[in-house]
Design a protein around this motif. Structure first.
Motif, PDB file in Angstrom:
ATOM      1  N   ASP A  49      77.892  24.892  69.402  1.00 49.13           N
ATOM      2  CA  ASP A  49      79.047  24.247  68.804  1.00 49.13           C
ATOM      3  C   ASP A  49      80.247  25.186  68.676  1.00 49.13           C
ATOM      4  O   ASP A  49      81.378  24.774  68.835  1.00 49.13           O
ATOM      5  N   ARG A  50      80.005  26.443  68.352  1.00 44.78           N
ATOM      6  CA  ARG A  50      81.113  27.368  68.156  1.00 44.78           C
ATOM      7  C   ARG A  50      80.588  28.797  68.162  1.00 44.78           C
ATOM      8  O   ARG A  50      79.397  29.031  68.104  1.00 44.78           O
ATOM      9  N   PHE A  51      81.514  29.748  68.220  1.00 40.32           N
ATOM     10  CA  PHE A  51      81.129  31.141  68.059  1.00 40.32           C
ATOM     11  C   PHE A  51      81.988  31.769  66.980  1.00 40.32           C
ATOM     12  O   PHE A  51      83.053  31.270  66.630  1.00 40.32           O
ATOM     13  N   ASP A  52      81.483  32.858  66.415  1.00 46.16           N
ATOM     14  CA  ASP A  52      82.192  33.571  65.367  1.00 46.16           C
ATOM     15  C   ASP A  52      82.056  35.056  65.646  1.00 46.16           C
ATOM     16  O   ASP A  52      81.147  35.479  66.356  1.00 46.16           O
ATOM     17  N   MET A  53      82.968  35.857  65.101  1.00 47.19           N
ATOM     18  CA  MET A  53      82.945  37.300  65.316  1.00 47.19           C
ATOM     19  C   MET A  53      83.040  38.014  63.976  1.00 47.19           C
ATOM     20  O   MET A  53      83.641  37.507  63.039  1.00 47.19           O
ATOM     21  N   ASP A  54      82.443  39.204  63.924  1.00 48.48           N
ATOM     22  CA  ASP A  54      82.725  40.121  62.834  1.00 48.48           C
ATOM     23  C   ASP A  54      83.293  41.385  63.463  1.00 48.48           C
ATOM     24  O   ASP A  54      83.728  41.351  64.615  1.00 48.48           O
ATOM     25  N   GLU A  55      83.281  42.508  62.771  1.00 46.17           N
ATOM     26  CA  GLU A  55      83.918  43.705  63.318  1.00 46.17           C
ATOM     27  C   GLU A  55      83.160  44.351  64.469  1.00 46.17           C
ATOM     28  O   GLU A  55      83.697  45.222  65.148  1.00 46.17           O
ATOM     29  N   ALA A  56      81.928  43.913  64.762  1.00 47.59           N
ATOM     30  CA  ALA A  56      81.168  44.535  65.844  1.00 47.59           C
ATOM     31  C   ALA A  56      80.398  43.557  66.724  1.00 47.59           C
ATOM     32  O   ALA A  56      79.881  43.959  67.752  1.00 47.59           O
ATOM     33  N   TYR A  86      78.650  35.897  67.510  1.00 47.90           N
ATOM     34  CA  TYR A  86      77.520  35.033  67.182  1.00 47.90           C
ATOM     35  C   TYR A  86      77.777  33.629  67.696  1.00 47.90           C
ATOM     36  O   TYR A  86      78.899  33.139  67.607  1.00 47.90           O
ATOM     37  N   CYS A  87      76.731  32.972  68.209  1.00 42.54           N
ATOM     38  CA  CYS A  87      76.804  31.571  68.617  1.00 42.54           C
ATOM     39  C   CYS A  87      76.113  30.711  67.562  1.00 42.54           C
ATOM     40  O   CYS A  87      75.069  31.094  67.036  1.00 42.54           O
ATOM     41  N   PHE A  88      76.686  29.544  67.287  1.00 45.11           N
ATOM     42  CA  PHE A  88      76.119  28.621  66.315  1.00 45.11           C
ATOM     43  C   PHE A  88      76.000  27.232  66.937  1.00 45.11           C
ATOM     44  O   PHE A  88      76.855  26.831  67.718  1.00 45.11           O
ATOM     45  N   SER A  89      74.951  26.525  66.556  1.00 44.74           N
ATOM     46  CA  SER A  89      74.785  25.149  66.987  1.00 44.74           C
ATOM     47  C   SER A  89      74.059  24.377  65.902  1.00 44.74           C
ATOM     48  O   SER A  89      73.083  24.867  65.336  1.00 44.74           O
ATOM     49  N   THR A  90      74.538  23.190  65.629  1.00 46.31           N
ATOM     50  CA  THR A  90      73.868  22.350  64.638  1.00 46.31           C
ATOM     51  C   THR A  90      72.840  21.424  65.285  1.00 46.31           C
ATOM     52  O   THR A  90      71.984  20.891  64.595  1.00 46.31           O
TER      53      THR A  90
END
Length: 49
Positions: A19-26, A29-33
């Protein structure tokens, strides 16, 4: 999840599905519901610090 090297940081990323991806400082991440995490591949696009 995909990680950049210690002397890099993520500027963008992609997921082969989800569904989407997210980032932190390093990391990216991929997310799916709806899909299971099995077979999900994250790619980080990194730049030198």
């Amino acid at each position: 999840m995909a990680r950049c090297a210690e002397d890099e940081y993520p500027i963008s990323g992609t997921c082969n599905r989800g569904d989407r991806f997210d980032m932190d400082e390093a990391s990216v991440y991929c997310f799916s519901t709806s899909d299971s995490a099995k077979g999900m591949i994250a790619r980080a696009i990194c730049a030198k610090k």
